[in-house]
Design an enzyme around this catalytic site. Structure first.
Site, PDB file in Angstrom:
ATOM      1  CG  ASP A  23      -2.094   0.905   1.109  1.00 46.11           C
ATOM      2  OD1 ASP A  23      -2.294   1.488   0.017  1.00 46.11           O
ATOM      3  OD2 ASP A  23      -2.813   1.079   2.109  1.00 46.11           O
ATOM      4  CG  ASN A  71      -7.452  -2.314  -5.759  1.00 49.71           C
ATOM      5  OD1 ASN A  71      -6.589  -3.157  -5.564  1.00 49.71           O
ATOM      6  ND2 ASN A  71      -7.691  -1.345  -4.881  1.00 49.71           N
TER       7      ASN A  71
END
Ligand code: FPP
Length: 248
Positions: A23, A71
């Site tokens: 991330d 996503n």
């Protein structure tokens, strides 16, 4: 006598299965006044370094959260870029991964990926299928709740209620229906960028995992940062609900 360029430290204890939530690519790029995609591009270098260190240390399983079912809601151009980046990565790294004995696997609904990536991933998995070194699992179009629901639908309605004659418990038999069938449970989860969440990643498999959160953004998470995380793991006592520590 010449020493190896990057000697590996000795660890008293290493996880058998490391799972990583990569991330902070977007924030890494923004901090430098760059477009978000620049972070994904540099993040590939972190992927390479972490895979290499894990393999050299003899870690059996490395699972990377490359693209979640959530996503897809990102801007179309960013999704397209990540898909092309993954396709290119697999195309370029296939031979090297194979040479090093890495077996590439995947979890998630890969049939929902763009055709070019699906094709490259399949080719890479088939090419490396016979390898006995580290298993590199890419989580792509992956969501843990979906994985658990899929397994639940296939689980026999009459569970044995304990240990079947084969010696397998219901938990073992359920685990065998997940994308990670045959893999050991996750021992160690690493998440970069300061977020402290699991974000629908391997929820069943992390039941007893040690969690490690670092503020470092993924593109800056390289070999030294990975080794530091593993040192942290080696210092922890794992009790699995018991009172005395157990080795893992
Ligand atoms: C998280 O950063 C990153 C992603 C959703 C994509 C991860 C993909 C790669 C690193 C590409 C390569 C992967 C492999 C396995 C070859 P973010 O965009 O969520 O960052 P932010 O939270 O700062 O916005």
């Amino acid at each position: 006598m010449a020493l190896p360029a990057n000697p590996l430290p000795k660890f008293d204890r290493l996880p058998k299965h490391v799972a990583v939530i990569m991330d902070g690519n977007g924030r890494w790029a923004r901090k430098r006044g760059l477009p978000r995609i620049a972070g994904h591009k540099v993040g590939i270098e972190s992927v390479r370094e972490v895979i290499r260190a894990a393999r050299e240390l003899g870690i059996g399983h490395l699972t990377l959260y490359a693209f979640s079912t959530e996503n897809w809601s990102r801007p179309k151009s960013e999704v397209g870029f990540i898909m092309r980046l993954l396709t290119l990565y697999l195309k370029r790294e296939r031979s090297e991964l194979h040479e090093k004995g890495v077996r590439v696997a995947s979890i998630g609904r890969i049939e929902g990926l763009p055709a070019a990536l699906f094709k490259e991933l399949k080719a890479c998995m088939e090419f490396t299928a016979g390898n006995r070194g580290m298993v590199l699992t890419l989580a792509l179009n992956y969501g843990a709740r979906q994985e658990i629901l899929d397994a639940a639908r296939r689980f026999p309605r009459r569970a044995s209620g304990g240990r079947a004659r084969s010696g397998a418990t219901d938990e073992d038999r359920f685990s065998a229906l997940l994308g990670t069938a045959g893999m050991p449970d996750v021992d160690f989860v690493i998440r970069t960028s300061g977020e402290m969440r699991l974000s629908n990643f391997l929820l069943w498999q992390v039941a007893y995992a040690e969690l490690y959160f670092t503020p470092t953004y993924w593109p800056d998470f390289r070999r030294p940062q990975f080794l530091e995380a593993l040192r942290d793991y080696a210092r922890r006592e794992r009790r699995f609900g018991d009172i005395a520590p157990r080795s893992a």
